[in-house]
Design an enzyme around this catalytic site. Structure first.
Site, PDB file in Angstrom:
ATOM      1  N   CYS A   1       0.862  -1.178   0.000  1.00 55.19           N
ATOM      2  CA  CYS A   1       0.000   0.000   0.000  1.00 55.19           C
ATOM      3  C   CYS A   1       0.902   1.234   0.000  1.00 55.19           C
ATOM      4  O   CYS A   1       2.136   1.116   0.094  1.00 55.19           O
ATOM      5  CB  CYS A   1      -0.904   0.000   1.234  1.00 55.19           C
TER       6      CYS A   1
ATOM      7  N   HIS B   1       5.567  -6.012   8.347  1.00 55.39           N
ATOM      8  CA  HIS B   1       5.382  -7.419   8.697  1.00 55.39           C
ATOM      9  C   HIS B   1       5.514  -8.328   7.467  1.00 55.39           C
ATOM     10  O   HIS B   1       4.545  -8.933   7.012  1.00 55.39           O
ATOM     11  CB  HIS B   1       4.018  -7.615   9.358  1.00 55.39           C
TER      12      HIS B   1
ATOM     13  N   HIS C   1       4.497   1.003  11.814  1.00 57.71           N
ATOM     14  CA  HIS C   1       3.345   0.927  12.719  1.00 57.71           C
ATOM     15  C   HIS C   1       3.361   2.028  13.773  1.00 57.71           C
ATOM     16  O   HIS C   1       2.419   2.162  14.550  1.00 57.71           O
ATOM     17  CB  HIS C   1       3.340  -0.429  13.436  1.00 57.71           C
TER      18      HIS C   1
ATOM     19  N   CYS D   1       3.328   5.227   9.223  1.00 53.02           N
ATOM     20  CA  CYS D   1       2.320   5.465   8.195  1.00 53.02           C
ATOM     21  C   CYS D   1       1.513   6.715   8.547  1.00 53.02           C
ATOM     22  O   CYS D   1       1.062   6.864   9.696  1.00 53.02           O
ATOM     23  CB  CYS D   1       1.391   4.257   8.099  1.00 53.02           C
TER      24      CYS D   1
ATOM     25  N   GLU E   1       1.146  -1.191  16.402  1.00 56.44           N
ATOM     26  CA  GLU E   1       0.401   0.054  16.190  1.00 56.44           C
ATOM     27  C   GLU E   1      -0.368   0.453  17.446  1.00 56.44           C
ATOM     28  O   GLU E   1      -0.394   1.625  17.831  1.00 56.44           O
ATOM     29  CB  GLU E   1      -0.573  -0.107  15.019  1.00 56.44           C
TER      30      GLU E   1
ATOM     31  N   THR F   1      -5.967   0.582  12.580  1.00 53.03           N
ATOM     32  CA  THR F   1      -6.220   0.823  11.155  1.00 53.03           C
ATOM     33  C   THR F   1      -6.431  -0.460  10.369  1.00 53.03           C
ATOM     34  O   THR F   1      -7.121  -0.461   9.345  1.00 53.03           O
ATOM     35  CB  THR F   1      -5.061   1.619  10.519  1.00 53.03           C
TER      36      THR F   1
ATOM     37  N   CYS G   1      -8.084   1.756   7.837  1.00 53.38           N
ATOM     38  CA  CYS G   1      -7.340   2.092   6.627  1.00 53.38           C
ATOM     39  C   CYS G   1      -8.204   1.778   5.409  1.00 53.38           C
ATOM     40  O   CYS G   1      -8.706   0.659   5.270  1.00 53.38           O
ATOM     41  CB  CYS G   1      -6.035   1.298   6.581  1.00 53.38           C
TER      42      CYS G   1
ATOM     43  N   SER H   1       1.276 -10.229  10.001  1.00 51.39           N
ATOM     44  CA  SER H   1       0.543  -9.099   9.439  1.00 51.39           C
ATOM     45  C   SER H   1      -0.939  -9.164   9.807  1.00 51.39           C
ATOM     46  O   SER H   1      -1.646 -10.104   9.421  1.00 51.39           O
ATOM     47  CB  SER H   1       0.699  -9.086   7.913  1.00 51.39           C
TER      48      SER H   1
ATOM     49  N   SER I   1       1.521  -5.293   3.203  1.00 50.52           N
ATOM     50  CA  SER I   1       2.974  -5.288   3.409  1.00 50.52           C
ATOM     51  C   SER I   1       3.669  -6.372   2.589  1.00 50.52           C
ATOM     52  O   SER I   1       4.833  -6.689   2.826  1.00 50.52           O
ATOM     53  CB  SER I   1       3.297  -5.468   4.902  1.00 50.52           C
TER      54      SER I   1
END
Length: 286
Positions: free
Chosen positions: A13, A41, A74, A96, A126, A164, A193, A223, A267
């Site tokens: 992303c 990840h 994260h 991010c 995160e 997210t 997200c 992940s 990721s």
């Protein structure tokens, strides 16, 4: 040869691509570069950075004072940020932007007097980073039984945010539950997200239209957003396999005479997805 269809959204992303590019730029400068924890990840992506000279460490003590330190996408907990500042290293912050936005939003809501409830995994980096920047206790929940207990014990005002990469289906279940119980005093703030949501919606649509096809989810086993894709496919009744790379795919007992749908976590590098797709296209050729 097998029929292989690819999800419209695959590979990194924007946030992960940005983090990866910042790490590569730091490596091109020639100074020692240390990755504090997993930048993203995905072991294949990290391996490619290590081949270029990056070193992965888990604590600040393992980093020399003249080094460049690339933090994880994260986010980084407050205590680690303070330790790095005291160490005098040059920090490349790859958090991010969408994760940072949640941090800013949570702090603002806390200042406004809200008690924060977070939908997410407490152990996720995160979430750990976010918690470190808030002054009051934050309640982290991930299941219906957990949030039912929270709302029985706590009084308004409450504001609910989400990690997210939290599964969209579970977030929607929570939203429906709040509406069904007429909890109008609960403020729900959308923080998922959009890229994660897009990939989940693409997967849902494909399974609905092609229920007999096998779903291959490609991504790191740490992940959260990749796990969400796998869990979603299971909930929708699809035959689904979760692999990190083509090497892991080769060890599976896949059926012949079938079609595949390939999706990936945010990721997962594009080259890993391409290798998986190429392998599947040759499946059953003999």
């Amino acid at each position: 040869m097998a029929k292989v269809r690819l999800a419209p959204s695959l590979g990194f992303c924007e946030g992960v691509q940005r983090a990866f590019a910042l790490a590569e730029k730091a490596l091109s400068k020639g100074s020692p570069v240390f990755l504090l924890g997993e930048l993203i990840h995905n072991r294949d992506a990290l391996a490619s950075l290590c081949m270029k000279g990056a070193r992965v460490v888990s604590c600040v003590e393992d980093i020399p004072s003249n080094a460049v330190v690339v933090t994880r996408s994260h986010g980084i907990p407050r205590d680690l940020a303070e330790s790095l500042s005291a160490k005098g290293v040059r920090v490349v912050d790859t958090t991010c932007p969408k994760v940072k936005k949640v941090q800013v939003l949570a702090k603002r809501l806390e200042r406004e007097g809200y008690k924060i409830v977070l939908l997410g995994e407490r152990s996720h980096p995160e979430v750990q980073a976010l918690l470190s920047y808030l002054r009051k206790g934050v309640v982290v929940v991930s299941t219906k039984s957990e949030w039912q207990q929270v709302f029985q014990r706590n009084s308004p005002p409450l504001a609910v945010l989400a990690q997210t990469t939290f599964p969209r289906s579970v977030f929607q279940e929570f939203t429906d539950w709040v509406q069904e119980n007429a909890l109008s005093w609960v403020r729900i703030v959308p923080t998922l997200c959009d890229e994660t949501e897009i990939r989940q919606k693409q997967l849902e649509r494909f399974i609905a239209e092609n229920p007999e096809d096998i779903v291959i989810v490609v991504g790191g086993k740490h992940s959260a957003n990749t796990r969400s894709l796998f869990v979603l496919a299971q909930k929708k009744g699809a035959r689904v396999f979760w692999v990190e790379n083509v090497k892991e795919l080769e060890s599976l007992q896949l059926p012949f005479q079938c079609s595949f749908f390939v999706t990936s976590g945010t990721s997962t590098p594009g080259f890993v997805v391409a290798e998986v797709a190429a392998y599947l296209e040759q499946w059953g050729a003999e």
